[in-house]
Every structure is written in C-alpha cells, then in structure tokens.
Write an enzyme that holds these catalytic residues in place. Structure first.
Site, mmCIF file in Angstrom:
data_model
loop_
_atom_site.group_PDB
_atom_site.id
_atom_site.type_symbol
_atom_site.label_atom_id
_atom_site.label_comp_id
_atom_site.label_asym_id
_atom_site.label_seq_id
_atom_site.Cartn_x
_atom_site.Cartn_y
_atom_site.Cartn_z
ATOM 1 N N TYR A 119 -24.242 -24.169 27.664
ATOM 2 C CA TYR A 119 -25.063 -23.467 26.625
ATOM 3 C C TYR A 119 -26.610 -24.026 26.859
ATOM 4 C CZ TYR A 119 -27.013 -21.877 22.100
ATOM 5 O OH TYR A 119 -27.787 -21.450 21.281
ATOM 6 N N ILE A 160 -29.891 -14.328 13.031
ATOM 7 C CA ILE A 160 -30.999 -14.692 13.126
ATOM 8 C C ILE A 160 -31.701 -13.002 13.422
ATOM 9 C CG2 ILE A 160 -32.953 -15.479 14.563
ATOM 10 C CD1 ILE A 160 -31.247 -18.176 14.798
ATOM 11 N N SER A 173 -32.944 -22.620 22.382
ATOM 12 C CA SER A 173 -32.389 -23.537 21.316
ATOM 13 C C SER A 173 -32.931 -24.889 21.517
ATOM 14 C CB SER A 173 -31.002 -23.413 21.821
ATOM 15 O OG SER A 173 -30.312 -24.530 20.987
ATOM 16 N N LYS A 177 -29.861 -21.760 28.072
ATOM 17 C CA LYS A 177 -31.172 -21.707 27.273
ATOM 18 C C LYS A 177 -32.362 -22.425 27.803
ATOM 19 C CE LYS A 177 -29.474 -19.604 23.549
ATOM 20 N NZ LYS A 177 -30.233 -18.252 23.321
ATOM 21 N N THR A 180 -26.109 -19.361 10.193
ATOM 22 C CA THR A 180 -25.504 -18.060 10.468
ATOM 23 C C THR A 180 -23.874 -18.096 10.894
ATOM 24 O OG1 THR A 180 -25.791 -18.627 12.838
ATOM 25 C CG2 THR A 180 -27.637 -17.619 11.735
ATOM 26 N N ASP A 186 -24.361 -4.060 25.270
ATOM 27 C CA ASP A 186 -23.769 -5.224 25.860
ATOM 28 C C ASP A 186 -24.944 -6.071 26.408
ATOM 29 O OD1 ASP A 186 -22.573 -7.805 26.599
ATOM 30 O OD2 ASP A 186 -20.777 -6.664 27.150
#
Ligand SMILES: NC(=O)c1ccc[n+]([C@@H]2O[C@H](COP(=O)([O-])OP(=O)(O)OC[C@H]3O[C@@H](n4cnc5c(N)ncnc54)[C@H](OP(=O)(O)O)[C@@H]3O)[C@@H](O)[C@H]2O)c1
Length: 258
Positions: free
Chosen positions: A156, A20, A143, A160, A191, A66
């Site tokens: 995860y 993205i 997300s 988010k 992706t 990073d």
C-alpha cells in the site's frame, strides 16, 4: 450565502460513493460545482448521494467505473464531458488498502493494489487532462503511509509513494497547459476503510493491548482521526483557484502525525 468557488465548474470524483470521496463531492457541490461521482460497486450509496446533492440544489450524476480499468475510466470522463459539456477538476479518491507480511505477498496482490492506487490514478489523469484547459485542477490521493513505516504495509505504502512522484513529474507536462496537479496525503480518517483496517497500523507488540483511538493520542498531535469533511476541505483548496500557484506537491493532511 453559498461560497461560489466552483460556480460554473465541473468536477469528477473517483471513489465518490463513500468515505473521503463522498465528502469531497459534498464540499465541491456546496461551493457550486456540478459533480460526477465515480464508483466501483456501491450503486445505492452513489445514487443516494446524487439525490442528496440534487435536493440541496446541486447538479450531480453517478457513473459506475472500476478505477483499475483504464477503459472504464475513459468512459467515465467521456460521460462527464458529454453530460456537462466541460471538465475543470479531477479528484481521484478511489483506493484500496492492503496489509500483509513480505513472505505472504503474491504477484497478484501487487498487481491488484497498484492497479487501483497507482495505475488507476495515472490513467484518470491522462483521460481527464485531455479535456482540460488552462485553470484545470487535478488532485490525487496519497497517504501518510508513503512517508511513515508500518508493519506489513509495504504494498500500500509503495503504491501511494509512487503517486507523489507522479504529481511531481506530471506537474511539468501539465504546467505547459496551465493545469495544476497535486496530491493529498491524508492521515487516519474516519471512513469504512479506517474501520476495517485501522487496527493494522498498530505495531504487532501493541496488538490487543491498546485501542486505535488510544494509540492515536500518542501518534497524532490532534489526538484523533480526521472527519472526512475536514480532509475534503484540503481537496477543495487544491481544486480551487486559491491554489493556482501550487503544483507538483503533496499536502500532508494528517493532524500532525509524529
Ligand atoms: N481513511 C483513511 O484513513 C485514509 C488515509 C490515507 C489515505 N486514504 C486514501 O483515501 C482514499 C479514500 O479512502 P476512504 O477512506 O474514503 O476509503 P473507503 O471508505 O473504503 O472508500 C473508498 C472509495 O473508493 C471506491 N473504490 C475502491 N476501489 C475502487 C475501484 N477499483 N474503482 C472505483 N472506485 C473504487 C469505493 O467505491 P465502492 O464502495 O463503490 O466500491 C469507495 O467509494 C483512498 O485512496 C485511500 O487509500 C485513506
């Protein structure tokens, strides 16, 4: 004729070497922005993208940083300002996936996922906003997972969901400077991340019985993954003056996930 929404503007895109983020870099550059591409490890892809954008008449640089390391993020932002003389847009795309059951999650897993997806985005905002004036635009990445449950996706999703709370609260402080901050919550997007982790979104009862593409036909109104360029159009909207009166919000960009 070239659309010039970003003519004279400078944008930094973290996680710009692939997926993205690379699509966002292409989109902003095609509309006139000078872009800085932050990347973690894929120098070849970042350099190739810089060459591609330059060949199309754009100005671009690639900088290794990073996102989990706030000092490297600060160095990235400082380099952009030194190179291009200003900063108008931050698009934060750097992110990592994680799937595992509760009993397997370790404190190190927690720290690793939140270091990139959450802490990394906060410090990118802090360093970028310090160089922005009125009209500055910040777009973070959440997300669909922040508001939809999937097996083994707790870390995860939580990393988010925190981003959506960050943009909501930071909009108040940044509004004092005339800077907007929003997030995008993409759904499944084609992706490398989707290739590697897409099957993890299937309920365990469906594992091995259906494909991701067939499952999407029952879960998403538009019945397919997004192309990165389609999602990039949403980032470009939030980064542009077209979104001048939108801040503190998360734009759901998921093809109509049920
Ligand atoms: N694809 C989806 O279905 C989807 C759905 C919802 C949300 N998202 C979110 O959208 C964002 C982009 O995802 P994507 O699908 O484009 O992922 P991707 O194809 O895996 O690309 C990830 C990009 O982030 C960079 N990156 C990863 N860790 C980094 C770190 N520590 N520091 C700096 N850069 C780092 C990678 O750089 P290198 O390759 O150079 O290491 C790469 O450019 C992520 O935040 C992801 O969580 C994706």
């Amino acid at each position: 004729m070239r659309n010039a929404r970003f003519e004279g503007k400078v944008a930094v895109i973290t996680g710009g070497s692939g997926g993205i983020g690379a699509a966002v870099a292409r989109r902003l550059a095609s509309e006139g922005a000078a872009v800085a591409i932050g990347y973690r490890g894929n120098k070849d892809a970042a350099d190739a993208l810089v060459d591609e954008l330059a060949a199309n008449g754009g100005r671009a640089i690639a900088v290794q940083a990073d996102a989990a390391d706030a000092e490297q993020t600060q160095a990235l932002i400082d380099r952009v300002v030194t190179e291009f003389g200003r900063l108008d847009v931050l698009v934060s795309c750097a992110g990592i996936e994680h799937f595992d059951a509760l009993e397997n999650i370790t404190p190190d897993d927690f720290d690793r996922v939140f270091a990139v997806n959450t802490r990394g985005q906060l410090f990118a905002v802090q360093h970028a906003a310090a160089h922005m004036g009125a009209g500055g635009r910040i777009v973070l990445t959440s997300s669909v997972s922040a508001s939809k449950a999937f097996f083994g996706h707790t870390l995860y999703a939580a990393s988010k969901a925190a981003v959506e709370a960050m943009v909501l609260n930071l909009s108040a402080e940044l509004g004092e400077k005339g800077i907007t901050i929003n997030a995008i919550a993409p759904g499944g997007t084609a992706t490398a991340m989707a290739v590697e982790y897409g099957a993890g979104y299937l309920h365990p009862e469906l594992a091995g019985k259906t494909s991701l593409s067939d499952w999407l036909k029952t879960q998403v109104a538009l019945k397919r993954l997004a192309e990165p360029s389609e999602v990039a159009a949403g980032y470009a909207f939030l980064a542009s003056d077209d979104a001048a009166y939108m801040t503190g919000r998360t734009l759901q960009y998921d093809g109509g996930m049920f």
